[in-house]
Design an enzyme around this catalytic site. Structure first.
Site, PDB file in Angstrom:
ATOM      1  CD  GLN A 149      93.788 -10.302 -38.258  1.00  0.00           C
ATOM      2  OE1 GLN A 149      94.200 -11.106 -37.445  1.00  0.00           O
ATOM      3  NE2 GLN A 149      94.472  -9.229 -38.593  1.00  0.00           N
ATOM      4  CG  ASP A 182      90.216 -13.611 -36.661  1.00  0.00           C
ATOM      5  OD1 ASP A 182      91.351 -13.120 -36.731  1.00  0.00           O
ATOM      6  OD2 ASP A 182      89.814 -14.495 -37.449  1.00  0.00           O
TER       7      ASP A 182
END
Length: 435
Positions: free
Chosen positions: A71, A233
């Protein structure tokens, strides 16, 4: 028999799993490394993705796919779809001053209310402000801002710079999902919309942002495969491990993450808990530490042992490590927000300073940082009934044995697996069924 693909493009590597949709089992998989560093040319991710796909036997028999990924990373594109500069990753702390400036301009309470986040150096919004202030020529060229999984999805669908992609630089074809968008600092996870005022305050002008797909929405690639929205994730891992409301996932990898599945949004003006969205329409309040498994790596190197030996040493020591305490801020810290902090070892006496106690202090120190995250979630009323321990360090016997005492929760350790990639593959299966 049908197959779907799930991808995890993480900080360290790209993993691809191909699932048999009838059995749900992994039919084949592939992996390729990413370069080290906190600043990476996205072309390295693209090369690794293609290498991992090849290692997994290709996508010729795959009917649907989705990508999960690290991210916050800032991928800045110009009007021709070219990457303007290397991406700044989540673990790049140079934008700490930009975070401070944004908080001063808008106020922590207001930012938390609007986005669920209080800016720290990790978030995309601060990286855009850093770009505006430090590389104005590059900032002026930005026509679109994507996150790593957004950009890779765009490229794998067939889009990209002229001459490098079959479908060309159609910026409006960038897509994302609410979980990854919620980590930018300019997205409202309650309304699922971008906060353009905050984007402009960061970058200096408006730009194309990826269209946010719902949990079961999809698009197509150039070969007419179904493409899921993907996920950040942590949200991908929650899908992959099967986390439900009341579960908190404690992931001990490059970073340490504590994230809970919640039906209700959290707002924390202190910034300790980030109010992310999940990939299913709910919320994923999260606490992140920069220092996790690498703490064990560092102490194992110092003691000249492997991880199995480090675990044995830690279990040979008494709880509390004889008073030896390791504060593990080896690379600064994100939670608490101490980007310039360093690690420290305290409580050293002739009696306490042993190899066993140092190993134990490393495990306890790492877990205590994650335990503080659990307490922060409790303080916001997030239901916590069970901890699911995942990530590389979850395979340590010492970590598994010590975790329940430090975390104060029942702990389950699912079998090792590529849970982000598996979550993406499950998402691909789901969107294919309704496409």
């Amino acid at each position: 028999m049908g197959f779907v693909a799930g991808v995890d493009s993480s900080t360290q590597s790209c993993k691809v799993v191909i699932l048999d949709t009838e059995s749900g089992r992994v039919a084949r998989e592939g992996r390729a490394p990413h370069p080290d560093g906190t600043e990476v040319d996205p072309s390295a991710w693209w090369e690794a993705l293609n290498d991992a796909i090849t290692a997994a036997g290709g996508l010729d028999d795959v009917t649907a796919w989705a990508i999960g990924g690290q991210q916050h990373g800032m991928v800045a594109l110009d009007a021709a779809g070219r990457v303007i500069r290397p991406a700044l990753l989540w673990n790049d702390t140079r934008s700490a001053d930009a975070a401070t400036a944004l908080i001063a301009e808008f106020g922590a309470d207001e930012l938390a209310r609007r986005t669920g986040l209080v800016p720290v150096a990790s978030f995309t919004i601060t990286k855009l402000r850093w770009l505006r202030d430090n590389e104005p020529e590059n900032a002026a060229q930005v026509a679109a801002v994507a996150l790593p999984h957004d950009w890779l999805t765009w490229r794998l669908r067939g889009f990209g710079p002229e001459g490098e992609s079959p479908l060309g630089p159609v910026l409006d074809e960038l897509i994302t999902d609410r979980s990854d968008a919620s980590g930018t600092g300019y997205f409202d996870p309650e309304t699922d919309g971008y906060d353009r005022e905050l984007l402009i305050a960061a970058l200096g002008h408006d730009a194309v942002l990826p269209r946010v797909l719902g949990a079961i929405e999809s698009v197509r690639d150039e070969d007419d495969r179904v493409v899921g929205p993907g996920a950040g994730d942590n949200a991908g891992a929650a899908l992959g491990v099967g986390a439900k409301t009341g579960d908190v996932v404690v992931s001990i990898g490059t970073s340490g993450t504590v994230f809970a599945v919640s039906a209700k949004r959290t707002i924390d003006p202190t910034g300790t808990v980030a109010g992310f969205a999940d990939a299913d329409g709910g919320f994923l309040p999260i606490v992140v530490t920069l220092n996790a498994a690498r703490v064990l790596d560092a102490v194992a190197r110092l003691l000249g042992v492997d991880h199995a030996e480090l675990s044995a040493l830690a279990l040979a020591a008494e709880p509390g490590a004889g008073g030896l305490k390791l504060v593990p801020y080896f690379e600064g810290e994100r939670t608490p927000n101490l980007p310039d902090a360093t690690a420290s070892l305290a409580g050293m006496t002739l009696a306490s300073t042993t190899r066993e106690n140092l190993a134990r202090a490393a495990v306890e120190g790492m877990l205590s940082g994650l335990g503080a995250g659990l307490e922060a979630l409790r303080q916001l009323g997030v239901p916590l009934r069970r901890a699911l321990l995942i990530g590389g360090a979850a395979q340590s016997e010492a970590v598994r044995e010590i975790a329940p005492r430090v975390l104060g929760l029942a702990v389950d350790v699912p079998p090792p697996g590529e849970y982000v990639a598996l979550g993406a593959a499950q998402q691909a299966t789901r969107v294919q069924s309704v496409a």
